[in-house]
Design an enzyme around this catalytic site. Structure first.
Site, short mmCIF file in Angstrom:
data_model
loop_
_atom_site.label_atom_id
_atom_site.label_comp_id
_atom_site.label_asym_id
_atom_site.label_seq_id
_atom_site.Cartn_x
_atom_site.Cartn_y
_atom_site.Cartn_z
N ASP A 84 51.15 11.73 44.90
CA ASP A 84 50.41 12.23 44.17
C ASP A 84 51.10 13.50 44.86
O ASP A 84 51.21 13.33 45.72
CB ASP A 84 48.80 12.36 44.83
CG ASP A 84 47.61 13.37 44.69
OD1 ASP A 84 48.27 14.42 43.81
OD2 ASP A 84 46.79 12.62 44.56
N ASP A 106 49.21 17.84 32.96
CA ASP A 106 47.82 17.88 32.01
C ASP A 106 47.42 19.00 32.09
O ASP A 106 47.44 19.68 33.07
CB ASP A 106 47.48 17.09 32.76
CG ASP A 106 45.46 16.66 31.63
OD1 ASP A 106 45.53 18.13 31.55
OD2 ASP A 106 45.17 16.29 31.91
N THR A 178 61.87 15.23 27.21
CA THR A 178 61.05 14.57 27.09
C THR A 178 61.13 13.76 26.27
O THR A 178 60.15 13.86 25.04
CB THR A 178 60.05 14.65 28.44
OG1 THR A 178 59.06 14.88 27.44
CG2 THR A 178 60.15 15.32 28.84
#
Length: 196
Positions: A84, A106, A178
């Site tokens: 994380d 996100d 990406t």
């Protein structure tokens, strides 16, 4: 994951302050937050063999694809952490990282979820703890609202903002994309980028 154990760091807390031991000749340590399937990670690492790359990813399925990509290319300057981002100060010593990449995180569009955005001041303060004095954050997103919001967050915690562009590939492909970035670029979605 078993086939890629060579590139998986299962004990990142034990590496704190010792990442360069993985590659003593490394000139810089680059950290990618949320590497996804690893296209950017692998291609950027291949282009910069003198840099040590650490990719942090919370989604095991995506990370396995990224690790397989790196192993297939026989890259020895990339390692992965299943962890994380909020734990970065537990993984890295102060000043241990030279550059952080945040690619297409996100956007958490709801205001009530703003604290989850990887460019929220709480996260930026964590990055500041591990970044070298002249360290940089390279941030890319296709989400215009997140980008504009983020431009105001960097200065709130003392980061300067430079190289701001709201259509990175307007004049041709710029840098390594990406998988996600290529898909949306091909659809005509502008890619926003800044360096903090």
């Amino acid at each position: 994951m078993e086939r890629c154990t060579r590139v998986l760091i299962s004990d990142p807390e034990e590496r704190k302050g010792k990442w360069r031991e993985l590659m003593p000749e490394a000139k810089e340590v680059f950290l990618e937050l949320g590497c996804g399937k690893g296209r950017f990670t692998a291609e950027t690492a291949a282009q910069n063999p003198q840099a040590l790359y650490i990719a942090v990813e919370r989604v095991p399925d995506a990370m396995v694809i990224a690790m397989e990509r790196v192993c297939a290319q026989e890259l020895h300057n990339v390692f992965f952490v299943d962890g994380d981002v909020a734990q970065l100060p537990l993984f890295f010593a102060p000043g241990e990282v030279d550059r952080i990449y945040i690619n297409f995180c996100d956007p958490w569009p709801s205001n009530r979820h703003a604290k989850r955005r990887l460019t929220h001041p709480d996260f930026l303060l964590r990055y500041r703890q591990v970044l070298a004095e002249a360290g940089e954050i390279h941030f890319k997103t296709d989400n215009r609202d997140l980008f504009e919001w983020s431009l105001f967050q960097f200065p709130r915690v003392g980061f300067g903002v430079s190289e701001v562009t709201r259509d990175l590939h307007a004049d041709g492909i710029h840098g390594v994309m990406t998988d996600y970035e290529e898909k949306f670029h091909n659809l005509g979605t502008p890619i926003n980028r800044c360096v903090g």
